[in-house]
Design a protein around this motif. Structure first.
Motif, PDB file in Angstrom:
ATOM      1  N   GLU A  72      -0.682 -11.541 -15.502  1.00  0.00           N
ATOM      2  CA  GLU A  72      -0.574 -10.720 -14.281  1.00  0.00           C
ATOM      3  C   GLU A  72      -1.727 -10.990 -13.306  1.00  0.00           C
ATOM      4  O   GLU A  72      -1.885 -10.264 -12.313  1.00  0.00           O
ATOM      5  CB  GLU A  72      -0.601  -9.228 -14.660  1.00  0.00           C
ATOM      6  N   LEU A  73      -2.521 -12.026 -13.585  1.00  0.00           N
ATOM      7  CA  LEU A  73      -3.735 -12.208 -12.782  1.00  0.00           C
ATOM      8  C   LEU A  73      -3.465 -12.635 -11.339  1.00  0.00           C
ATOM      9  O   LEU A  73      -4.366 -12.633 -10.505  1.00  0.00           O
ATOM     10  CB  LEU A  73      -4.705 -13.182 -13.462  1.00  0.00           C
ATOM     11  N   SER A  74      -2.227 -12.998 -11.026  1.00  0.00           N
ATOM     12  CA  SER A  74      -1.910 -13.299  -9.623  1.00  0.00           C
ATOM     13  C   SER A  74      -1.746 -12.014  -8.806  1.00  0.00           C
ATOM     14  O   SER A  74      -1.679 -12.048  -7.585  1.00  0.00           O
ATOM     15  CB  SER A  74      -0.626 -14.131  -9.544  1.00  0.00           C
ATOM     16  N   ARG A  75      -1.677 -10.889  -9.506  1.00  0.00           N
ATOM     17  CA  ARG A  75      -1.502  -9.595  -8.817  1.00  0.00           C
ATOM     18  C   ARG A  75      -2.845  -8.885  -8.669  1.00  0.00           C
ATOM     19  O   ARG A  75      -3.750  -9.057  -9.481  1.00  0.00           O
ATOM     20  CB  ARG A  75      -0.590  -8.686  -9.642  1.00  0.00           C
ATOM     21  N   TYR A  76      -2.940  -8.059  -7.634  1.00  0.00           N
ATOM     22  CA  TYR A  76      -4.123  -7.208  -7.494  1.00  0.00           C
ATOM     23  C   TYR A  76      -4.157  -6.206  -8.642  1.00  0.00           C
ATOM     24  O   TYR A  76      -3.114  -5.790  -9.141  1.00  0.00           O
ATOM     25  CB  TYR A  76      -4.071  -6.429  -6.177  1.00  0.00           C
ATOM     26  N   ASN A 116     -11.683  -5.188 -11.721  1.00  0.00           N
ATOM     27  CA  ASN A 116     -10.612  -6.175 -11.911  1.00  0.00           C
ATOM     28  C   ASN A 116      -9.695  -5.818 -13.081  1.00  0.00           C
ATOM     29  O   ASN A 116     -10.028  -4.987 -13.930  1.00  0.00           O
ATOM     30  CB  ASN A 116     -11.198  -7.578 -12.059  1.00  0.00           C
ATOM     31  N   SER A 117      -8.531  -6.478 -13.129  1.00  0.00           N
ATOM     32  CA  SER A 117      -7.509  -6.127 -14.130  1.00  0.00           C
ATOM     33  C   SER A 117      -7.983  -6.330 -15.555  1.00  0.00           C
ATOM     34  O   SER A 117      -7.672  -5.527 -16.443  1.00  0.00           O
ATOM     35  CB  SER A 117      -6.243  -6.969 -13.961  1.00  0.00           C
TER      36      SER A 117
END
Ligand SMILES: *Cc1c(COP(=O)(O)O)cnc(C)c1O
Length: 367
Positions: free
Chosen positions: A63-67, A260-261
């Motif tokens: 999911e790291l492409s998402r904020y 961050n996530s």
């Protein structure tokens, strides 16, 4: 012609000295061409990161492409359950450093003052000066906080009082009654920031607990971190707990995605990893005893400490001993920046690391 950028800078920033972090192992090894050095300089968790957190980070990789979730809903939920808080009272930060900065920017300006001990975390003067407020430093005979002096320093300009409990760089702590008496004397328009970066290590000592004081003092802000006992310093995540009106103000200037996530997922996971926390505290307790015994054998004395480090009184230039320890591949922390020129702060490591420190110290002091 070269531009004088220094003259362009905001006057508050121009006069700042940057924070000096503990020297990284890689930097030392590059400079001296040595290997196998150890770092006992930044109060990091010697156990390495918790496996529960690593697993949680794995799960969010896709999911790291998402904020990240700007509101940190899951982590706040976990904190709520763990400590019986309300989510409206929690602010998440990119480490608790971020929160200290947010608090200073929210409540200080060039007309106001912040009070802190000269023996407390160097970040307090940094964030105070950065916003152009006046920093009022109090002394203490025991290298901690002189609450009498701090109360006496309050003026109509005082907005913030910073207190680290247990204290960094010394490990000393304030008892519940001491802190409660102090809070009862602080006027309600002065906010007290209680920085509890080491609270999980406190064990069975009588050390004030900010979260239990919070319901009685609406002008109290408690900050905590996942960098120490929870072993996540590299991810940068901490939290502040305060009245919801204070929390609302902090939220106005908080960067929308400041945590961050990976950090959110890891912190949520480790919060229910009781086993890791227990091991952290246990290894720390044993290491503290091991180091104290070793220091005694070297006829050295450390200050009382409730945290994951010991501050050693050398009776000689600590900077020299620090430099010599570096050559032995052991990184610790000299405290000259706090005016403590004969003290070294030593983070408690694993049994092996503590042993290496003691052996290196013995060698260095013998010459
Ligand atoms: C280590 C430490 C912190 C934690 O900083 P993070 O930004 O959360 O890593 C905060 N306050 C004190 C006194 C500390 O020693």
């Amino acid at each position: 012609m070269a531009c004088d950028f220094l003259a362009l800078a905001n006057a508050n920033i121009r006069s700042l000295s940057p924070y000096q972090p503990g020297k990284p192992v890689e930097a030392l090894e590059r400079e001296l061409g040595i290997r196998n050095s150890i770092k006992l300089a930044s109060n990091e968790n010697p156990l390495g990161p918790p496996a529960s957190a690593l697993k949680a980070v794995q799960r969010v990789m896709g999911e790291l492409s998402r904020y990240p979730d700007s509101n940190g809903h899951e982590l706040k939920q976990a904190l709520t359950e763990r400590f019986g808080l309300r989510p409206e009272c929690i602010t998440l930060g990119n480490g608790s450093n971020d929160l200290l900065d947010l608090i200073a920017r929210t409540f200080l300006d060039s007309d106001s003052e912040a009070i802190y001990s000269r023996y407390a975390f160097i970040v307090y003067p940094l964030v105070t000066q950065a916003v152009g407020a006046r920093g009022v430093e109090t002394a203490d005979d025991d290298f901690g906080h002189d609450l009498e002096a701090m109360a006496a320093a309050i003026t109509h300009r005082t907005r913030l009082i910073f207190i680290a409990n247990p204290n960094n760089p010394t490990g000393t702590w304030l008892k519940t009654a001491q802190l409660a008496d102090f809070l009862a004397r602080v006027p309600s328009q002065v906010l007290v920031v209680l920085d509890e970066a080491y609270s999980e290590y406190v064990d069975d000592l009588d050390c004030a607990d900010g979260l239990s004081l919070l319901p009685h003092y609406p002008n109290l802000i408690v900050t905590r971190t996942f960098s120490k006992a929870y072993g996540l310093a590299g991810l940068r995540v901490g939290y502040a707990v305060a009245d919801e009106k204070i929390t609302d103000l902090l939220n106005r200037i908080r960067h929308p995605f400041n945590v961050n996530s990976a950090a959110l997922a890891a912190a949520t996971a480790v919060l229910s990893d009781d086993e890791y926390l227990r091991r952290s505290v246990d290894v720390n307790r044993k290491g503290r005893a091991q180091l104290r015994q070793g220091f005694e054998a070297l006829r050295l004395e450390a200050l009382p400490s409730a945290a994951n480090f010991l501050t050693l009184r050398l009776g000689t230039s600590a900077e020299q001993v620090y430099q010599r320890l570096l050559r032995e591949g052991v990184i610790v922390r000299p405290l000259g920046v706090y005016g403590m020129h004969e003290h070294l702060r030593i983070s408690i490591g694993t049994e092996d690391e503590n042993q290496r420190l003691l052996a290196a110290l013995e060698k260095v002091l013998a010459c």
